[in-house]
Design a protein around this motif. Structure first.
Motif, PDB file in Angstrom:
ATOM      1  N   ASP A  28      94.215 -88.577  28.942  1.00 49.27           N
ATOM      2  CA  ASP A  28      95.342 -89.507  28.902  1.00 49.27           C
ATOM      3  C   ASP A  28      96.627 -88.824  29.366  1.00 49.27           C
ATOM      4  OD1 ASP A  28      96.563 -91.954  28.465  1.00 49.27           O
ATOM      5  OD2 ASP A  28      95.664 -92.220  26.506  1.00 49.27           O
ATOM      6  N   ILE A  29      96.812 -87.568  28.993  1.00 43.06           N
ATOM      7  CA  ILE A  29      97.985 -86.820  29.464  1.00 43.06           C
ATOM      8  C   ILE A  29      97.894 -86.587  30.967  1.00 43.06           C
ATOM      9  CG2 ILE A  29      99.337 -84.718  29.188  1.00 43.06           C
ATOM     10  CD1 ILE A  29      99.326 -86.559  26.736  1.00 43.06           C
ATOM     11  N   VAL A  30      96.686 -86.298  31.459  1.00 41.06           N
ATOM     12  CA  VAL A  30      96.498 -86.117  32.904  1.00 41.06           C
ATOM     13  C   VAL A  30      96.848 -87.399  33.650  1.00 41.06           C
ATOM     14  CG1 VAL A  30      94.810 -85.598  34.723  1.00 41.06           C
ATOM     15  CG2 VAL A  30      94.774 -84.305  32.583  1.00 41.06           C
ATOM     16  N   ASP A  31      96.533 -88.562  33.067  1.00 40.94           N
ATOM     17  CA  ASP A  31      96.943 -89.833  33.680  1.00 40.94           C
ATOM     18  C   ASP A  31      98.446 -89.863  33.929  1.00 40.94           C
ATOM     19  OD1 ASP A  31      94.385 -90.872  33.659  1.00 40.94           O
ATOM     20  OD2 ASP A  31      94.656 -92.029  31.822  1.00 40.94           O
ATOM     21  N   ASN A  32      99.222 -89.446  32.920  1.00 43.47           N
ATOM     22  CA  ASN A  32     100.677 -89.420  33.076  1.00 43.47           C
ATOM     23  C   ASN A  32     101.085 -88.484  34.201  1.00 43.47           C
ATOM     24  OD1 ASN A  32     100.877 -91.158  30.897  1.00 43.47           O
ATOM     25  ND2 ASN A  32     101.325 -89.545  29.415  1.00 43.47           N
ATOM     26  N   SER A  33     100.399 -87.345  34.302  1.00 41.69           N
ATOM     27  CA  SER A  33     100.710 -86.394  35.365  1.00 41.69           C
ATOM     28  C   SER A  33     100.456 -87.001  36.737  1.00 41.69           C
ATOM     29  CB  SER A  33      99.864 -85.128  35.193  1.00 41.69           C
ATOM     30  OG  SER A  33     100.159 -84.474  33.969  1.00 41.69           O
ATOM     31  N   ILE A  34      99.345 -87.708  36.873  1.00 37.94           N
ATOM     32  CA  ILE A  34      99.013 -88.347  38.150  1.00 37.94           C
ATOM     33  C   ILE A  34     100.049 -89.407  38.496  1.00 37.94           C
ATOM     34  CG2 ILE A  34      97.298 -89.772  39.343  1.00 37.94           C
ATOM     35  CD1 ILE A  34      95.176 -88.318  37.610  1.00 37.94           C
ATOM     36  N   ASP A  35     100.450 -90.201  37.499  1.00 35.45           N
ATOM     37  CA  ASP A  35     101.476 -91.218  37.730  1.00 35.45           C
ATOM     38  C   ASP A  35     102.789 -90.588  38.165  1.00 35.45           C
ATOM     39  OD1 ASP A  35      99.719 -93.217  37.111  1.00 35.45           O
ATOM     40  OD2 ASP A  35     100.523 -93.623  35.116  1.00 35.45           O
ATOM     41  N   ALA A  36     103.019 -89.337  37.748  1.00 33.56           N
ATOM     42  CA  ALA A  36     104.244 -88.628  38.126  1.00 33.56           C
ATOM     43  C   ALA A  36     104.104 -87.918  39.467  1.00 33.56           C
ATOM     44  CB  ALA A  36     104.618 -87.624  37.038  1.00 33.56           C
ATOM     45  N   GLY A  37     103.004 -88.169  40.176  1.00 32.77           N
ATOM     46  CA  GLY A  37     102.813 -87.586  41.501  1.00 32.77           C
ATOM     47  C   GLY A  37     102.252 -86.183  41.511  1.00 32.77           C
ATOM     48  N   ALA A  38     101.687 -85.734  40.386  1.00 32.54           N
ATOM     49  CA  ALA A  38     101.154 -84.368  40.322  1.00 32.54           C
ATOM     50  C   ALA A  38      99.903 -84.231  41.180  1.00 32.54           C
ATOM     51  CB  ALA A  38     100.834 -83.999  38.878  1.00 32.54           C
ATOM     52  N   THR A  39      99.760 -83.077  41.803  1.00 35.37           N
ATOM     53  CA  THR A  39      98.538 -82.727  42.520  1.00 35.37           C
ATOM     54  C   THR A  39      97.811 -81.567  41.827  1.00 35.37           C
ATOM     55  OG1 THR A  39      99.740 -81.219  43.989  1.00 35.37           O
ATOM     56  CG2 THR A  39      99.456 -83.499  44.726  1.00 35.37           C
ATOM     57  N   ARG A  40      98.511 -80.913  40.896  1.00 33.75           N
ATOM     58  CA  ARG A  40      97.893 -79.831  40.128  1.00 33.75           C
ATOM     59  C   ARG A  40      98.205 -80.013  38.650  1.00 33.75           C
ATOM     60  NH1 ARG A  40      98.303 -73.774  41.480  1.00 33.75           N
ATOM     61  NH2 ARG A  40      96.742 -73.899  39.798  1.00 33.75           N
ATOM     62  N   VAL A  41      97.175 -79.823  37.840  1.00 28.05           N
ATOM     63  CA  VAL A  41      97.327 -79.878  36.388  1.00 28.05           C
ATOM     64  C   VAL A  41      96.580 -78.685  35.801  1.00 28.05           C
ATOM     65  CG1 VAL A  41      96.864 -81.172  34.272  1.00 28.05           C
ATOM     66  CG2 VAL A  41      97.482 -82.402  36.369  1.00 28.05           C
ATOM     67  N   SER A  42      97.250 -77.958  34.921  1.00 26.76           N
ATOM     68  CA  SER A  42      96.612 -76.820  34.253  1.00 26.76           C
ATOM     69  C   SER A  42      96.515 -77.125  32.764  1.00 26.76           C
ATOM     70  CB  SER A  42      97.416 -75.539  34.476  1.00 26.76           C
ATOM     71  OG  SER A  42      96.784 -74.442  33.833  1.00 26.76           O
ATOM     72  N   VAL A  43      95.297 -77.112  32.252  1.00 29.33           N
ATOM     73  CA  VAL A  43      95.041 -77.330  30.827  1.00 29.33           C
ATOM     74  C   VAL A  43      94.762 -75.974  30.197  1.00 29.33           C
ATOM     75  CG1 VAL A  43      93.584 -78.469  29.119  1.00 29.33           C
ATOM     76  CG2 VAL A  43      94.089 -79.615  31.288  1.00 29.33           C
ATOM     77  N   ARG A  44      95.537 -75.625  29.175  1.00 26.99           N
ATOM     78  CA  ARG A  44      95.430 -74.293  28.580  1.00 26.99           C
ATOM     79  C   ARG A  44      95.125 -74.445  27.089  1.00 26.99           C
ATOM     80  NH1 ARG A  44      97.780 -70.812  32.255  1.00 26.99           N
ATOM     81  NH2 ARG A  44      98.518 -69.277  30.738  1.00 26.99           N
ATOM     82  N   LEU A  45      93.940 -74.000  26.724  1.00 32.14           N
ATOM     83  CA  LEU A  45      93.505 -74.037  25.326  1.00 32.14           C
ATOM     84  C   LEU A  45      93.794 -72.666  24.728  1.00 32.14           C
ATOM     85  CD1 LEU A  45      90.055 -75.846  25.757  1.00 32.14           C
ATOM     86  CD2 LEU A  45      92.320 -76.870  25.443  1.00 32.14           C
ATOM     87  N   MET A  46      94.837 -72.577  23.915  1.00 29.43           N
ATOM     88  CA  MET A  46      95.294 -71.296  23.401  1.00 29.43           C
ATOM     89  C   MET A  46      94.702 -71.068  22.006  1.00 29.43           C
ATOM     90  SD  MET A  46      96.857 -70.938  26.144  1.00 29.43           S
ATOM     91  CE  MET A  46      97.377 -69.244  25.893  1.00 29.43           C
ATOM     92  N   THR A  47      94.240 -69.855  21.778  1.00 31.98           N
ATOM     93  CA  THR A  47      93.512 -69.546  20.547  1.00 31.98           C
ATOM     94  C   THR A  47      94.177 -68.400  19.777  1.00 31.98           C
ATOM     95  OG1 THR A  47      92.055 -67.919  21.613  1.00 31.98           O
ATOM     96  CG2 THR A  47      91.368 -70.224  21.676  1.00 31.98           C
ATOM     97  N   ARG A  48      93.827 -68.328  18.528  1.00 32.08           N
ATOM     98  CA  ARG A  48      94.146 -67.155  17.701  1.00 32.08           C
ATOM     99  C   ARG A  48      92.909 -66.848  16.885  1.00 32.08           C
ATOM    100  NH1 ARG A  48      98.566 -68.759  15.347  1.00 32.08           N
ATOM    101  NH2 ARG A  48     100.051 -67.667  16.695  1.00 32.08           N
ATOM    102  N   ASP A  49      92.364 -65.658  17.072  1.00 31.75           N
ATOM    103  CA  ASP A  49      91.102 -65.275  16.420  1.00 31.75           C
ATOM    104  C   ASP A  49      89.995 -66.287  16.727  1.00 31.75           C
ATOM    105  OD1 ASP A  49      92.355 -63.070  15.243  1.00 31.75           O
ATOM    106  OD2 ASP A  49      93.021 -64.270  13.530  1.00 31.75           O
ATOM    107  N   ASP A  50      89.938 -66.709  17.977  1.00 28.40           N
ATOM    108  CA  ASP A  50      88.907 -67.628  18.487  1.00 28.40           C
ATOM    109  C   ASP A  50      89.012 -69.032  17.911  1.00 28.40           C
ATOM    110  OD1 ASP A  50      87.531 -65.751  20.183  1.00 28.40           O
ATOM    111  OD2 ASP A  50      86.752 -64.824  18.365  1.00 28.40           O
TER     112      ASP A  50
END
Length: 501
Positions: free
Chosen positions: A36-58
């Motif tokens: 759903d967030i990527v949808d917003n990015s596409i509507d904003a004209g994005a051609t690149r999206v980076s999804v970052r899953l950040m962890t602490r102790d896995d």
């Protein structure tokens, strides 16, 4: 009772209760929320999206979604953070309800932070905390200096300062146990499921290089130097040859002045490739309707009460493009993870026909027949000796799908030095089919490997496997070998001479 307004004494505005925030995103999975967030990015004209899953102790601690879209100024970001605000959606936009950012975020995090930079405007940041937002819709305005710092983060990851970064902190619905191995397994599984979901949801955009999505799993605070792994497109209709002649076939569903084209596909029987199989799930689970809106997949399979799912219908998939169907025939849920078929659409599907008179019921029967015929054909095939070393794993796997194996022995394929003019030999004692190494370059011109020349080896296995399945070679077997050696020997010499000219 009359609906006259003569009895109206006052008009008041009933603002939504902030408590509704607690129910936002309840039906979102992690992958549907990120989509759903990527949808917003596409509507904003994005051609690149980076999804970052950040962890602490896995353990998943923070989710970041960065894009290189046009970004937002102060007014736009305030509107984006306002619950239920519906901007002016264009025909090609993926947004629909004005709830996506908040619902997706609060479905998985307690704190939503958005940083954004628009060309020619001051960088902005906003933060809403679910606990406060659910009381009075409170939103925090963040320092411009902090927003400018996040420009450099986007630049490091995407190569541009312009765009938007959505951050979820105090992530819920993640692994909370104390077993480190379980935590890593949970994270790896979510990563795989997320890749599959984004890969099929946006497969058209990714395949056409209109959009690149990458995913990174990394320790929180590890820095921005690492780049994510690109998401690969998963096309649910990527078969080479249709499983049934005459398909895909278009059926037209009509109701009044509205009509919708149903492109009906039948996959080849016993398919076991990405596209039929999606992620770790078998293709049987993905029969049904695939509904697209602006090249974004809204529904991945399911018959939506138009038919009953079952193994015999696993090859049937129906492709539907939204050409006015949503709002007339279909109702979309806020998570964009499926659609409700209105009764009028059920009736229209039951009456739908192709130009040659094929009905929806006939289509389902054709898919069932394709499945049943393939299984019947397999049932009467005799078991064969198991192929082993020397044959490519993919070929061995397909042989196992098509043919049952004899328990016990296996046969290997091996290149060996032989006299000129011979192509193969049979070593029954060692259960080995030998091919003449003199002619290896004809079939593996880029250099040999253990599993090279798969076509030639597969043909030789099909030709000779029965010779290894008896206790000894009879007179007929020996005559067949002599015949094949004579003809194939002459053929490989001729092939060699033609290649050398």
């Amino acid at each position: 009772m009359s609906s006259s307004t003569d009895d109206v004494v006052e008009v008041i505005r009933l603002a939504p209760d902030a408590g509704l925030v607690n129910s936002l995103g309840a039906n979102h999975t992690l992958e549907s929320a990120i989509a759903d967030i990527v949808d917003n990015s596409i509507d904003a004209g994005a051609t690149r999206v980076s999804v970052r899953l950040m962890t602490r102790d896995d353990r998943l601690t923070q989710v970041e979604i960065m894009d290189d879209g046009k970004g937002m100024d102060a007014r736009a970001i305030n509107n984006a953070m306002t619950i239920g605000h519906q901007r002016d959606y264009g025909d090609g936009d993926l947004g629909h309800f004005g709830m996506g950012l908040k619902a997706a975020s609060f479905g998985h995090g307690n704190v939503l932070t958005v940083w954004s930079t628009m060309s020619g405007a001051t960088s902005v940041g906003r933060r809403i905390r679910k606990a406060d937002f659910s009381k009075d819709f409170t939103c925090e305005i963040l320092a411009t200096a902090a927003a400018i710092e996040h420009e450099s983060d986007r630049d490091a990851v995407l190569g541009t300062t312009r765009g938007t970064t959505v951050v979820w902190t105090e992530v819920r619905n993640a692994y909370r146990g104390h077993d480190a191995g379980e935590a890593r397994t949970w994270l790896a599984t979510r990563n795989d499921v997320l890749r599959a979901h984004l890969g099929i949801t946006f497969h058209r955009l990714i395949a056409d290089e209109r959009l690149r999505i990458d995913i990174l799993v990394d320790e929180l605070g590890a820095g921005l130097g690492a780049h994510g792994v690109p998401v690969m497109p998963i096309d649910p209709f990527a078969y080479a040859i249709s499983g049934h002649p005459g398909y895909p076939k278009d059926l037209i569903a009509k109701a009044g002045d509205t009509q919708v084209k149903l492109r009906c596909h039948i996959w080849p029987a016993k398919s076991d490739v990405t596209g039929f199989r999606i992620g770790a799930k078998s293709g049987e689970q993905f029969q049904g309707f695939y509904i697209f809106r602006n090249d974004r997949l809204l529904q991945v399979g399911g018959w939506s009460e138009t038919a009953t799912p079952g193994p015999a219908r696993q090859l049937a998939r129906v492709e539907l493009e939204d050409s006015g169907a949503i709002g007339t025939f279909l109702a979309m849920n806020p998570e964009k993870s499926g659609l409700k078929f209105e009764p009028v659409f059920h009736d229209a599907i039951n009456r739908a026909e192709s130009s040659d008179g094929t009905t929806f019921r006939t289509y389902l029967q054709d898919a069932e027949t394709t499945y049943a015929t393939a299984n019947k054909r397999k049932r009467y095939r005799k078991p064969v000796i198991r192929p082993d070393k020397g044959l490519a794993p993919a070929v061995r796997k397909q042989i196992g799908i098509e043919l049952p194996y004899i328990d016990g022995d296996s046969v290997s394929l091996k290149w060996a030095r032989m006299p000129e003019g011979e192509f193969f030999d049979i070593d029954v004692q060692r259960n080995t089919l030998l091919l003449n190494n003199r002619y290896r370059a004809l079939f593996a011109p880029d250099g040999g490997s253990l599993n090279d020349a798969p076509v030639v080896k597969a043909l030789m296995f099909l030709l000779t496997h029965h010779l290894f399945e008896g206790h000894h070679l009879g007179v007929r077997d020996k005559d067949e070998i002599a015949l094949w050696k004579c003809i194939l020997g002459a053929a490989v010499v001729a092939e060699s001479q033609m290649r050398s000219k």
